[in-house]
Design an enzyme around this catalytic site. Structure first.
Site, PDB file in Angstrom:
ATOM      1  N   ASN A 166       0.871  -1.178   0.000  1.00 41.77           N
ATOM      2  CA  ASN A 166       0.000   0.000   0.000  1.00 41.77           C
ATOM      3  C   ASN A 166       0.904   1.223   0.000  1.00 41.77           C
ATOM      4  O   ASN A 166       1.511   1.539   1.019  1.00 41.77           O
ATOM      5  CB  ASN A 166      -0.897  -0.027   1.251  1.00 41.77           C
ATOM      6  CG  ASN A 166      -1.692   1.253   1.395  1.00 41.77           C
ATOM      7  OD1 ASN A 166      -1.749   2.079   0.483  1.00 41.77           O
ATOM      8  ND2 ASN A 166      -2.318   1.426   2.562  1.00 41.77           N
ATOM      9  N   LYS A 226       0.173   4.270  -0.197  1.00 49.14           N
ATOM     10  CA  LYS A 226      -0.417   5.465   0.427  1.00 49.14           C
ATOM     11  C   LYS A 226      -0.162   6.686  -0.463  1.00 49.14           C
ATOM     12  O   LYS A 226      -0.169   6.555  -1.682  1.00 49.14           O
ATOM     13  CB  LYS A 226       0.122   5.641   1.847  1.00 49.14           C
ATOM     14  CG  LYS A 226      -0.056   4.364   2.676  1.00 49.14           C
ATOM     15  CD  LYS A 226       0.217   4.535   4.131  1.00 49.14           C
ATOM     16  CE  LYS A 226      -0.001   3.195   4.848  1.00 49.14           C
ATOM     17  NZ  LYS A 226       0.192   3.281   6.288  1.00 49.14           N
ATOM     18  N   HIS A 241      -9.272   1.285   5.014  1.00 46.25           N
ATOM     19  CA  HIS A 241      -7.999   1.441   5.716  1.00 46.25           C
ATOM     20  C   HIS A 241      -8.193   2.363   6.920  1.00 46.25           C
ATOM     21  O   HIS A 241      -8.982   3.307   6.866  1.00 46.25           O
ATOM     22  CB  HIS A 241      -6.945   2.023   4.757  1.00 46.25           C
ATOM     23  CG  HIS A 241      -5.560   1.961   5.335  1.00 46.25           C
ATOM     24  ND1 HIS A 241      -5.100   2.894   6.237  1.00 46.25           N
ATOM     25  CD2 HIS A 241      -4.555   1.062   5.168  1.00 46.25           C
ATOM     26  CE1 HIS A 241      -3.867   2.567   6.596  1.00 46.25           C
ATOM     27  NE2 HIS A 241      -3.513   1.463   5.958  1.00 46.25           N
ATOM     28  N   GLU A 245      -6.545   4.723   8.020  1.00 52.67           N
ATOM     29  CA  GLU A 245      -6.338   6.151   7.741  1.00 52.67           C
ATOM     30  C   GLU A 245      -7.587   6.767   7.133  1.00 52.67           C
ATOM     31  O   GLU A 245      -7.892   7.940   7.377  1.00 52.67           O
ATOM     32  CB  GLU A 245      -5.109   6.330   6.823  1.00 52.67           C
ATOM     33  CG  GLU A 245      -3.815   6.107   7.606  1.00 52.67           C
ATOM     34  CD  GLU A 245      -2.671   5.526   6.784  1.00 52.67           C
ATOM     35  OE1 GLU A 245      -2.711   5.589   5.548  1.00 52.67           O
ATOM     36  OE2 GLU A 245      -1.723   4.998   7.407  1.00 52.67           O
ATOM     37  N   GLU A 266      -4.922  -4.736  10.658  1.00 53.40           N
ATOM     38  CA  GLU A 266      -3.867  -3.736  10.840  1.00 53.40           C
ATOM     39  C   GLU A 266      -4.111  -2.969  12.136  1.00 53.40           C
ATOM     40  O   GLU A 266      -4.896  -2.017  12.152  1.00 53.40           O
ATOM     41  CB  GLU A 266      -3.875  -2.742   9.673  1.00 53.40           C
ATOM     42  CG  GLU A 266      -3.651  -3.364   8.316  1.00 53.40           C
ATOM     43  CD  GLU A 266      -3.124  -2.350   7.305  1.00 53.40           C
ATOM     44  OE1 GLU A 266      -2.064  -2.613   6.736  1.00 53.40           O
ATOM     45  OE2 GLU A 266      -3.746  -1.288   7.128  1.00 53.40           O
ATOM     46  N   GLY A 271       3.065   2.389  10.699  1.00 54.26           N
ATOM     47  CA  GLY A 271       4.022   3.477  10.523  1.00 54.26           C
ATOM     48  C   GLY A 271       4.770   3.865  11.793  1.00 54.26           C
ATOM     49  O   GLY A 271       5.428   4.899  11.847  1.00 54.26           O
ATOM     50  N   SER A 273       3.957  -2.048  10.235  1.00 53.14           N
ATOM     51  CA  SER A 273       5.413  -2.133  10.384  1.00 53.14           C
ATOM     52  C   SER A 273       5.996  -3.499  10.008  1.00 53.14           C
ATOM     53  O   SER A 273       6.934  -3.984  10.645  1.00 53.14           O
ATOM     54  CB  SER A 273       5.838  -1.734  11.800  1.00 53.14           C
ATOM     55  OG  SER A 273       5.454  -0.395  12.075  1.00 53.14           O
TER      56      SER A 273
HETATM   57  P1  13P Z   1       3.445   0.442   7.559  1.00 53.23           P
HETATM   58  O1  13P Z   1       3.926  -0.846   6.947  1.00 53.23           O
HETATM   59  O2  13P Z   1       4.172   1.642   7.046  1.00 53.23           O
HETATM   60  O3  13P Z   1       3.387   0.357   9.050  1.00 53.23           O
HETATM   61  O4  13P Z   1       1.925   0.635   7.049  1.00 53.23           O
HETATM   62  C1  13P Z   1       1.029  -0.401   7.203  1.00 53.23           C
HETATM   63  C2  13P Z   1      -0.214  -0.078   6.470  1.00 53.23           C
HETATM   64  O5  13P Z   1      -0.978   0.777   6.884  1.00 53.23           O
HETATM   65  C3  13P Z   1      -0.492  -0.792   5.210  1.00 53.23           C
HETATM   66  O6  13P Z   1      -1.778  -0.546   4.762  1.00 53.23           O
END
Ligand code: 13P
Length: 251
Positions: free
Chosen positions: A9, A11, A95, A97, A167, A173, A213
């Protein structure tokens, strides 16, 4: 048996030329991989050129969101039929976010999942608890409500087509990964819940990815858990070397 999936992903990262540079490199590195489903999810503007570049390869392309209408006065939205049209086969939906910053709810996630399925896209539906919810012992209540809400009204056949991504928000992150045991516990509970909502067969076949992560240093141990069927990766998917290493995880 469940075919593992490693999905990147991206982002809000990468212009078209940066996106193409990355996938060309990844493509070279993973050309020999057959036993893993590989997916990349660029921003909307890069979907068409990336999908064109990857046509006929072993890497599939996903959007990071969808809308549920077919067309009309919905400024700013992009719908499953249009995503199919540019070569997408998957859509990330719900997601954290989007739940956190863009008002995504169980109800909108459910509408998006249904719209994606109707157009023949594979939804990668994300669920996960915040740190506060974990610390107050609410993890499974929260995750179960998200899974139930997202799958509401779906036939067993449709549930079987979905990929669920667990997640934990506190692991995204932050460099703080869930331990393999923590992840396995939630994945097992999600699978049991899918058995209750749909059937034991559907639960057995559905893929549940872990995200938060994931990196070359922890992927092998995570993938060694019986109910982890892959990873949804943010940061470590932005570089060819690390993404390749994730695709080539060793159990
Ligand atoms: P990270 O791997 O940067 O922690 O992000 C995970 C994520 O949100 C994937 O959709």
């Amino acid at each position: 048996m469940r075919k593992p999936m490693i999905a990147g992903n991206w982002k809000l990262h990468k212009t078209v030329s940066e996106a193409l540079e990355l996938v060309k490199d990844v493509q070279k590195n993973v050309a020999d991989v057959q036993d893993v489903e590989i997916v990349v999810a660029p921003v909307f503007t890069a979907l068409y050129p990336v999908a064109a570049e990857l046509k006929g390869s072993n890497i599939a392309v996903s959007s990071q969101d969808v809308y549920w209408e077919e067309q009309g006065p919905f400024t700013g939205e992009v719908v499953p039929g249009m995503l199919k049209d540019v070569g997408c086969t998957h859509a990330i939906i719900g997601h954290s976010e989007r739940r956190q910053y863009f008002g995504e709810t169980e109800e909108t996630v459910n509408k998006k999942v249904k719209a994606a399925l109707a157009a023949g896209l594979t939804p990668i539906m994300c669920v996960g608890e915040t740190l506060e919810q974990r610390e107050s012992g609410d993890t499974m209540n929260v995750v179960a409500a998200q899974v139930r809400g997202g799958l509401e009204g779906l036939s067993n056949d449709d549930v079987a087509k979905i990929v669920i991504a667990y997640e934990p928000v506190w692991a995204i992150g932050t460099g703080k990964t869930a331990t393999p045991d923590q992840a396995q516990d939630v994945h097992k509970s999600i699978r049991d819940l899918v058995a209750e909502i749909a059937s034991a067969d559907v639960a057995d076949g559905i893929r549940i990815l872990y995200g938060g992560s994931v990196k070359p240093e922890n992927v092998d141990e995570l993938m060694g858990q019986p109910d982890l069927d892959g990873a949804l990766v943010g940061g470590a998917a932005l570089k060819s070397d690390s993404f390749t290493r994730l695709v080539k995880f060793e159990k």
